[in-house]
Design a protein around this motif. Structure first.
Motif, PDB file in Angstrom:
ATOM      1  N   ARG A  82       0.811  -1.308   0.104  1.00 22.19           N
ATOM      2  CA  ARG A  82      -0.189   0.109  -0.150  1.00 22.19           C
ATOM      3  C   ARG A  82       0.737   1.152   0.056  1.00 22.19           C
ATOM      4  O   ARG A  82       1.786   1.267   0.830  1.00 22.19           O
ATOM      5  CB  ARG A  82      -0.869   0.031   1.254  1.00 22.19           C
ATOM      6  CG  ARG A  82      -1.883  -0.968   1.137  1.00 22.19           C
ATOM      7  CD  ARG A  82      -2.905  -1.045   2.379  1.00 22.19           C
ATOM      8  NE  ARG A  82      -3.433   0.287   2.670  1.00 22.19           N
ATOM      9  CZ  ARG A  82      -3.633   0.774   3.776  1.00 22.19           C
ATOM     10  NH1 ARG A  82      -3.700   0.149   4.876  1.00 22.19           N
ATOM     11  NH2 ARG A  82      -3.892   2.268   4.003  1.00 22.19           N
ATOM     12  N   ALA A  83       0.641   2.240  -0.969  1.00 20.42           N
ATOM     13  CA  ALA A  83       1.297   3.618  -1.179  1.00 20.42           C
ATOM     14  C   ALA A  83       0.565   4.484  -1.232  1.00 20.42           C
ATOM     15  O   ALA A  83      -0.657   4.581  -1.699  1.00 20.42           O
ATOM     16  CB  ALA A  83       2.313   3.229  -2.212  1.00 20.42           C
ATOM     17  N   GLY A  84       0.963   5.846  -0.847  1.00 21.94           N
ATOM     18  CA  GLY A  84       0.336   7.059  -0.994  1.00 21.94           C
ATOM     19  C   GLY A  84       0.319   7.689  -2.325  1.00 21.94           C
ATOM     20  O   GLY A  84       1.171   7.135  -3.303  1.00 21.94           O
ATOM     21  N   ASP A  85      -0.341   8.725  -2.841  1.00 18.91           N
ATOM     22  CA  ASP A  85      -0.191   9.225  -4.076  1.00 18.91           C
ATOM     23  C   ASP A  85       1.271   9.570  -4.526  1.00 18.91           C
ATOM     24  O   ASP A  85       1.414   9.400  -5.841  1.00 18.91           O
ATOM     25  CB  ASP A  85      -0.924  10.501  -4.200  1.00 18.91           C
ATOM     26  CG  ASP A  85      -2.407  10.094  -3.968  1.00 18.91           C
ATOM     27  OD1 ASP A  85      -2.689   9.020  -4.474  1.00 18.91           O
ATOM     28  OD2 ASP A  85      -3.286  10.820  -3.693  1.00 18.91           O
ATOM     29  N   ALA A  86       1.987   9.908  -3.619  1.00 20.25           N
ATOM     30  CA  ALA A  86       3.435  10.495  -3.998  1.00 20.25           C
ATOM     31  C   ALA A  86       4.539   9.219  -3.948  1.00 20.25           C
ATOM     32  O   ALA A  86       5.641   9.681  -4.367  1.00 20.25           O
ATOM     33  CB  ALA A  86       4.077  11.439  -2.771  1.00 20.25           C
ATOM     34  N   SER A 119      18.929   0.049   3.917  1.00 15.42           N
ATOM     35  CA  SER A 119      18.429   1.223   4.478  1.00 15.42           C
ATOM     36  C   SER A 119      17.016   1.084   4.205  1.00 15.42           C
ATOM     37  O   SER A 119      16.617   0.114   3.486  1.00 15.42           O
ATOM     38  CB  SER A 119      18.753   2.518   3.753  1.00 15.42           C
ATOM     39  OG  SER A 119      18.230   2.423   2.330  1.00 15.42           O
ATOM     40  N   PRO A 120      16.035   1.498   5.385  1.00 22.30           N
ATOM     41  CA  PRO A 120      14.700   0.965   5.104  1.00 22.30           C
ATOM     42  C   PRO A 120      13.942   1.244   3.940  1.00 22.30           C
ATOM     43  O   PRO A 120      14.249   2.586   2.919  1.00 22.30           O
ATOM     44  CB  PRO A 120      14.053   1.998   6.236  1.00 22.30           C
ATOM     45  CG  PRO A 120      15.221   2.300   7.089  1.00 22.30           C
ATOM     46  CD  PRO A 120      16.327   2.271   6.186  1.00 22.30           C
ATOM     47  N   ILE A 121      13.089   0.378   3.159  1.00 21.75           N
ATOM     48  CA  ILE A 121      12.466   0.795   1.980  1.00 21.75           C
ATOM     49  C   ILE A 121      11.079   1.630   2.377  1.00 21.75           C
ATOM     50  O   ILE A 121      10.230   0.625   2.842  1.00 21.75           O
ATOM     51  CB  ILE A 121      12.164  -0.848   1.256  1.00 21.75           C
ATOM     52  CG1 ILE A 121      13.780  -1.462   0.987  1.00 21.75           C
ATOM     53  CG2 ILE A 121      11.561  -0.504  -0.052  1.00 21.75           C
ATOM     54  CD1 ILE A 121      13.683  -2.669   0.431  1.00 21.75           C
ATOM     55  N   LYS A 122      10.952   2.607   1.956  1.00 19.31           N
ATOM     56  CA  LYS A 122       9.809   3.150   2.165  1.00 19.31           C
ATOM     57  C   LYS A 122       9.313   4.063   0.963  1.00 19.31           C
ATOM     58  O   LYS A 122       8.313   4.737   0.980  1.00 19.31           O
ATOM     59  CB  LYS A 122       9.847   4.380   3.072  1.00 19.31           C
ATOM     60  CG  LYS A 122      10.611   3.825   4.684  1.00 19.31           C
ATOM     61  CD  LYS A 122      10.479   4.784   5.636  1.00 19.31           C
ATOM     62  CE  LYS A 122      10.726   4.393   7.071  1.00 19.31           C
ATOM     63  NZ  LYS A 122      10.452   5.107   8.062  1.00 19.31           N
ATOM     64  N   THR A 123       9.917   3.731  -0.347  1.00 18.55           N
ATOM     65  CA  THR A 123       9.253   4.219  -1.549  1.00 18.55           C
ATOM     66  C   THR A 123       9.151   3.149  -2.403  1.00 18.55           C
ATOM     67  O   THR A 123       9.580   2.024  -2.379  1.00 18.55           O
ATOM     68  CB  THR A 123      10.166   5.201  -2.184  1.00 18.55           C
ATOM     69  OG1 THR A 123      11.370   4.448  -2.147  1.00 18.55           O
ATOM     70  CG2 THR A 123      10.336   6.431  -1.106  1.00 18.55           C
ATOM     71  N   LEU A 124       8.330   3.458  -3.675  1.00 14.23           N
ATOM     72  CA  LEU A 124       8.070   2.549  -4.770  1.00 14.23           C
ATOM     73  C   LEU A 124       9.306   2.442  -5.552  1.00 14.23           C
ATOM     74  O   LEU A 124      10.161   3.574  -5.421  1.00 14.23           O
ATOM     75  CB  LEU A 124       6.881   3.094  -5.372  1.00 14.23           C
ATOM     76  CG  LEU A 124       5.398   3.140  -4.748  1.00 14.23           C
ATOM     77  CD1 LEU A 124       4.513   3.530  -5.548  1.00 14.23           C
ATOM     78  CD2 LEU A 124       5.123   1.568  -4.272  1.00 14.23           C
ATOM     79  N   GLY A 125       9.533   1.241  -6.315  1.00 17.81           N
ATOM     80  CA  GLY A 125      10.667   1.495  -7.008  1.00 17.81           C
ATOM     81  C   GLY A 125      11.550   0.303  -6.959  1.00 17.81           C
ATOM     82  O   GLY A 125      11.105  -0.639  -6.360  1.00 17.81           O
ATOM     83  N   ALA A 126      12.634   0.116  -7.394  1.00 20.14           N
ATOM     84  CA  ALA A 126      13.607  -0.826  -7.447  1.00 20.14           C
ATOM     85  C   ALA A 126      14.725  -0.455  -6.388  1.00 20.14           C
ATOM     86  O   ALA A 126      15.083   0.159  -6.102  1.00 20.14           O
ATOM     87  CB  ALA A 126      14.334  -1.062  -8.853  1.00 20.14           C
ATOM     88  N   HIS A 127      14.851  -1.668  -5.507  1.00 22.66           N
ATOM     89  CA  HIS A 127      15.525  -1.636  -4.213  1.00 22.66           C
ATOM     90  C   HIS A 127      16.555  -2.747  -4.356  1.00 22.66           C
ATOM     91  O   HIS A 127      16.228  -3.713  -4.825  1.00 22.66           O
ATOM     92  CB  HIS A 127      14.779  -1.505  -3.257  1.00 22.66           C
ATOM     93  CG  HIS A 127      13.880  -0.355  -2.822  1.00 22.66           C
ATOM     94  ND1 HIS A 127      14.370   0.832  -2.784  1.00 22.66           N
ATOM     95  CD2 HIS A 127      12.548  -0.176  -3.262  1.00 22.66           C
ATOM     96  CE1 HIS A 127      13.371   1.917  -2.654  1.00 22.66           C
ATOM     97  NE2 HIS A 127      12.296   1.221  -2.959  1.00 22.66           N
ATOM     98  N   GLN A 128      17.769  -2.765  -3.712  1.00 19.94           N
ATOM     99  CA  GLN A 128      18.710  -3.842  -3.625  1.00 19.94           C
ATOM    100  C   GLN A 128      18.498  -4.447  -2.128  1.00 19.94           C
ATOM    101  O   GLN A 128      18.579  -3.585  -1.229  1.00 19.94           O
ATOM    102  CB  GLN A 128      20.092  -3.251  -3.914  1.00 19.94           C
ATOM    103  CG  GLN A 128      21.002  -4.309  -4.113  1.00 19.94           C
ATOM    104  CD  GLN A 128      20.882  -4.965  -5.544  1.00 19.94           C
ATOM    105  OE1 GLN A 128      20.202  -4.483  -6.410  1.00 19.94           O
ATOM    106  NE2 GLN A 128      21.773  -6.044  -5.716  1.00 19.94           N
ATOM    107  N   VAL A 129      18.605  -5.810  -2.057  1.00 21.01           N
ATOM    108  CA  VAL A 129      18.577  -6.610  -0.897  1.00 21.01           C
ATOM    109  C   VAL A 129      19.520  -7.463  -0.737  1.00 21.01           C
ATOM    110  O   VAL A 129      19.910  -8.280  -1.947  1.00 21.01           O
ATOM    111  CB  VAL A 129      17.046  -7.176  -0.697  1.00 21.01           C
ATOM    112  CG1 VAL A 129      17.080  -7.945   0.426  1.00 21.01           C
ATOM    113  CG2 VAL A 129      16.051  -5.969  -0.619  1.00 21.01           C
ATOM    114  N   SER A 130      20.336  -7.658   0.173  1.00 22.74           N
ATOM    115  CA  SER A 130      21.175  -8.845   0.401  1.00 22.74           C
ATOM    116  C   SER A 130      20.565 -10.121   1.034  1.00 22.74           C
ATOM    117  O   SER A 130      19.903  -9.786   2.033  1.00 22.74           O
ATOM    118  CB  SER A 130      22.551  -8.528   0.691  1.00 22.74           C
ATOM    119  OG  SER A 130      22.411  -7.938   2.061  1.00 22.74           O
ATOM    120  N   VAL A 131      20.772 -11.205   0.883  1.00 20.84           N
ATOM    121  CA  VAL A 131      20.616 -12.336   1.550  1.00 20.84           C
ATOM    122  C   VAL A 131      21.810 -13.298   1.992  1.00 20.84           C
ATOM    123  O   VAL A 131      22.518 -13.484   0.978  1.00 20.84           O
ATOM    124  CB  VAL A 131      19.702 -13.129   0.822  1.00 20.84           C
ATOM    125  CG1 VAL A 131      19.154 -14.530   1.269  1.00 20.84           C
ATOM    126  CG2 VAL A 131      18.387 -12.549   0.228  1.00 20.84           C
TER     127      VAL A 131
END
Length: 148
Positions: A82-86, A119-131
């Motif tokens: 769920r995300a806001g308009d921005a 860093s916390p993921i708080k926006t839409l888009g592509a993000h990098q995560v490590s496992v």
């Protein structure tokens, strides 16, 4: 202070290890978050039980970890939130969310404690995560966060 780790802590040890840390670090961070318990003479039974549980979940060899890494890096992970308009999320993406999205995308079953979000993921888009699959093997994974 001697403590018994119940979860893997980066730079300190893995579950079942008995380590000596500063009193404040143990009292204020590790014990309240459930990463460790205080060491007692009777706690040795707990250590054996924690090590048995770790052995079941653990990826034993580097070759096995590299196989899982190849599987993970071949998976396209999309996470609907769920995300806001921005484009800002209501809350943030947690390691448990990423682990369930990997499984839903057809990837291997990953323990949420092994997922590291820089860093916390708080926006839409592509993000990098490590496992962190093994002490020496870390898989880099792209996560696409979309509005859902």
């Amino acid at each position: 202070m001697k403590i018994i780790l119940t979860h893997e802590v980066s730079g300190l040890g893995t579950a079942g290890d008995v380590v000596d840390v500063k009193d404040g670090y143990a009292r204020n961070y590790l014990v309240p978050r459930g990463f460790a318990i205080r060491w007692t003479k009777g706690g040795e039974k707990d250590v054996a039980q924690i090590r048995r549980g770790r052995k079941i979940r653990e990826i034993a060899t580097i070759e096995q970890a590299n196989e899982v890494k190849a599987q993970l890096e071949g998976v396209n992970v999309k996470l609907a939130v769920r995300a806001g308009d921005a484009g800002r999320l209501f809350g943030s993406v947690t390691p448990a969310d990423v682990a369930s999205a990997i499984k839903a995308a057809g990837g291997p079953d990953v323990d949420k404690r092994r997922v590291e979000i820089g860093s916390p993921i708080k926006t839409l888009g592509a993000h990098q995560v490590s496992v962190r699959l093994h002490a020496e093997v870390v898989a880099k994974l792209g996560v696409e966060v979309v509005a859902g």
